[in-house]
Design a protein around this motif. Structure first.
Motif, PDB file in Angstrom:
ATOM      1  N   GLN A  18      -3.382   9.974   8.986  1.00 20.91           N
ATOM      2  CA  GLN A  18      -3.647  10.302  10.381  1.00 20.91           C
ATOM      3  C   GLN A  18      -4.981  11.012  10.550  1.00 20.91           C
ATOM      4  OE1 GLN A  18      -0.700  12.846  12.130  1.00 20.91           O
ATOM      5  NE2 GLN A  18      -1.906  13.236  13.980  1.00 20.91           N
ATOM      6  N   GLN A  58      -8.485   8.991  10.080  1.00 20.57           N
ATOM      7  CA  GLN A  58      -8.855   7.924  11.011  1.00 20.57           C
ATOM      8  C   GLN A  58     -10.060   8.346  11.848  1.00 20.57           C
ATOM      9  OE1 GLN A  58      -7.530   4.847  10.904  1.00 20.57           O
ATOM     10  NE2 GLN A  58      -6.483   5.723   9.128  1.00 20.57           N
ATOM     11  N   PRO A  59     -10.961   7.416  12.196  1.00 20.89           N
ATOM     12  CA  PRO A  59     -10.891   5.960  11.950  1.00 20.89           C
ATOM     13  C   PRO A  59     -11.673   5.512  10.719  1.00 20.89           C
ATOM     14  CG  PRO A  59     -12.618   6.403  13.528  1.00 20.89           C
ATOM     15  CD  PRO A  59     -12.060   7.749  13.138  1.00 20.89           C
ATOM     16  N   ARG A 100     -10.320   2.774   5.651  1.00 20.85           N
ATOM     17  CA  ARG A 100     -10.169   1.335   5.860  1.00 20.85           C
ATOM     18  C   ARG A 100      -8.932   0.741   5.199  1.00 20.85           C
ATOM     19  NH1 ARG A 100     -13.106   0.797  10.243  1.00 20.85           N
ATOM     20  NH2 ARG A 100     -15.292   1.407   9.970  1.00 20.85           N
ATOM     21  N   SER A 101      -8.474   1.368   4.123  1.00 18.49           N
ATOM     22  CA  SER A 101      -7.366   0.748   3.397  1.00 18.49           C
ATOM     23  C   SER A 101      -6.626   1.785   2.576  1.00 18.49           C
ATOM     24  CB  SER A 101      -7.877  -0.370   2.474  1.00 18.49           C
ATOM     25  OG  SER A 101      -8.688   0.177   1.447  1.00 18.49           O
ATOM     26  N   PRO A 103      -4.525  -3.104   3.895  1.00 14.76           N
ATOM     27  CA  PRO A 103      -5.319  -2.674   5.054  1.00 14.76           C
ATOM     28  C   PRO A 103      -4.595  -1.573   5.826  1.00 14.76           C
ATOM     29  CG  PRO A 103      -5.259  -5.060   4.905  1.00 14.76           C
ATOM     30  CD  PRO A 103      -4.265  -4.564   3.899  1.00 14.76           C
ATOM     31  N   ILE A 104      -5.329  -0.603   6.304  1.00 21.00           N
ATOM     32  CA  ILE A 104      -4.726   0.546   6.964  1.00 21.00           C
ATOM     33  C   ILE A 104      -3.961   0.126   8.218  1.00 21.00           C
ATOM     34  CG2 ILE A 104      -6.518   1.278   8.597  1.00 21.00           C
ATOM     35  CD1 ILE A 104      -4.872   3.556   5.954  1.00 21.00           C
ATOM     36  N   THR A 105      -4.349  -1.001   8.813  1.00 19.89           N
ATOM     37  CA  THR A 105      -3.690  -1.479  10.021  1.00 19.89           C
ATOM     38  C   THR A 105      -2.269  -1.978   9.760  1.00 19.89           C
ATOM     39  OG1 THR A 105      -4.754  -3.629   9.683  1.00 19.89           O
ATOM     40  CG2 THR A 105      -5.841  -2.084  11.176  1.00 19.89           C
ATOM     41  N   GLU A 106      -1.916  -2.222   8.491  1.00 18.91           N
ATOM     42  CA  GLU A 106      -0.581  -2.713   8.165  1.00 18.91           C
ATOM     43  C   GLU A 106       0.427  -1.593   7.939  1.00 18.91           C
ATOM     44  OE1 GLU A 106      -0.683  -5.489   4.964  1.00 18.91           O
ATOM     45  OE2 GLU A 106      -2.119  -6.837   5.949  1.00 18.91           O
ATOM     46  N   SER A 147       3.206   3.060  12.250  1.00 17.19           N
ATOM     47  CA  SER A 147       2.787   4.282  12.935  1.00 17.19           C
ATOM     48  C   SER A 147       3.953   5.200  13.283  1.00 17.19           C
ATOM     49  CB  SER A 147       2.029   3.929  14.227  1.00 17.19           C
ATOM     50  OG  SER A 147       2.835   3.122  15.073  1.00 17.19           O
TER      51      SER A 147
END
Length: 309
Positions: free
Chosen positions: A208, A211-212, A215-216, A252-255, A258
Motif C-alpha cells: 500500500q 504505490q504507485p 511495479r511487481s 504484476p502488482i495489479t493482480e 485490494s
C-alpha cells in the motif's frame, strides 16, 4: 567439519567484518548524519557503497566457499521497483539472496525487513543499519509508524528499489515448526512441513505505502539440496551448501487483491503452492521444475570490488 570448512567460514566472516569496520569507520558516520538531514539526497550514495559491500560477500560465497547459485523461473526486468517475498528456511536466507539481487542488476537497491535483534550483530548489523534496512520489533503499534516512514523515503527518492520481506516472520527451525503446527490445529489449517504459515498485515502495508512506484511482486522460493545452513554456527564453521536454488515467479502488482479478506486468501494460496513445490524438491527432484538457470552475469565486477576494498 574439516579444517578447510573452518577456513572458509573464517574467510567469509573476516571479509564481512573487515569491510564493515572499514566502511563504518571511514564513511559510515558521515553517511548517518547526512541521511538524517537529507535522506533523499543521501540514498544514491548509500546505495553505491552497499553494492560494494555486497559484492565482497557474494565473491567470497562463490569463489572461496564454492557455492553454486541456481536461479530458475521467470525472467524479470532489470531495474524494476518491486517487493520480494520468500519462504524463510534458515536464518541466513537473506544473505544468500544478495546473489539474486546482483544477478538482476539491483544490488544497490536492495532493502530487507529483518528482526530488530539482528541490528546489534557486530559487523553485518552495523552495516545494514546504516544502509537503511528495516528492523522491526514485532510490536505493530511501534513498527507501523517507523515502517511507513522508511517506505515513503524509499518510494520518494526516485530510484529503483527491491524490498525483501519474509512473511513467515521467522525461520523454519524445529521449535518454530512445532509452534506452527499448534497454530494450525487451533485455526483448522493444514500442517506444513517445509514452510510456516505466512502473516499478511506487514506485507500488505508495504504494498500500500509503496504505490504507485512498485511495479511487481516477486514470489521467491529458496531451497538447499544438500547442507541446510540453519544458523550462524554453520556460517562460522564453513558448513555451507554446495548449491542454493532460488525459483522466481513475477506477479504484476495489479493482480494482487485490494480487499483484506481476499488478500489473506491470496497469500495463503501462494504458500500452499510453495509447500507443494518444496515437498517435491526435497523428497523427489532436488530441483525446481521451471527450466534452466537464469540471470547469469559476468563476475568481473566482483573482482573490481575486492580491489576497491
Amino acid at each position: 567439519m574439516g579444517l578447510s570448512g573452518y577456513l572458509k567460514g573464517a574467510l567469509f566472516t573476516s571479509a564481512c567484518f573487515v569491510t564493515t569496520f572499514a566502511g563504518v569507520s571511514t564513511i559510515g558516520i558521515p553517511l548517518m548524519v547526512w541521511m538524517y538531514f537529507a535522506p533523499k539526497q543521501c540514498t544514491p550514495v548509500c546505495q553505491f557503497f552497499q553494492a560494494q559491500f555486497f559484492f565482497i560477500a557474494i565473491a567470497v560465497l562463490e569463489f572461496v566457499c564454492g557455492i553454486k547459485f541456481v536461479i530458475t523461473g521467470d525472467e524479470v526486468p532489470r531495474n524494476e521497483s518491486s517487493i520480494m517475498i520468500c519462504n524463510h528456511r534458515t536464518r541466513l536466507d537473506w544473505m544468500f539472496l544478495w546473489n539474486l539481487s546482483y544477478r538482476v542488476g539491483l544490488p544497490t537497491a536492495l532493502r530487507i525487513v529483518l528482526k530488530k535483534e539482528l541490528k546489534f550483530v557486530p559487523g553485518l548489523g552495523w552495516c545494514t543499519g546504516i544502509l537503511s534496512y528495516m528492523f522491526l520489533s514485532r510490536n505493530w503499534e511501534h513498527d507501523e509508524l517507523f515502517l511507513s516512514r522508511r517506505l515513503h523515503t524509499m518510494r520518494d527518492c526516485g530510484l529503483p528499489y527491491q524490498l525483501l520481506i519474509f512473511p513467515e516472520g521467522t525461520d523454519l527451525s524445529d521449535d518454530n515448526l512445532r509452534r506452527s503446527h499448534e497454530f494450525s490445529e487451533k485455526r483448522g489449517l493444514e500442517k506444513y512441513q517445509y514452510v510456516l504459515h505466512p502473516r499478511v498485515r506487514g506485507l500488505m502495508h508495504c504494498i500500500q505505502h509503496l504505490q504507485p512506484s512498485c511495479r511487481s511482486l516477486w514470489d521467491l522460493t529458496i531451497a538447499y539440496p544438500d547442507v541446510i545452513p540453519q544458523g550462524e554456527q554453520h556460517l562460522l564453521s564453513g558448513n555451507l551448501p554446495n548449491e542454493i536454488h532460488i525459483d522466481v515467479k513475477r506477479i504484476p502488482i495489479t493482480e494482487i487483491p485490494s480487499e483484506p479478506a481476499e488478500q489473506e486468501t491470496w497469500i495463503r494460496e501462494l504458500w500452499a503452492t510453495k509447500e507443494k513445490k518444496l515437498k517435491t524438491f526435497y523428497e523427489e527432484t532436488n530441483a525446481f521444475p521451471t527450466g534452466d538457470s537464469l540471470h547469469e552475469r559476468s563476475k568481473l565486477w566482483l573482482g573490481f570490488c575486492i580491489f576497491f576494498w
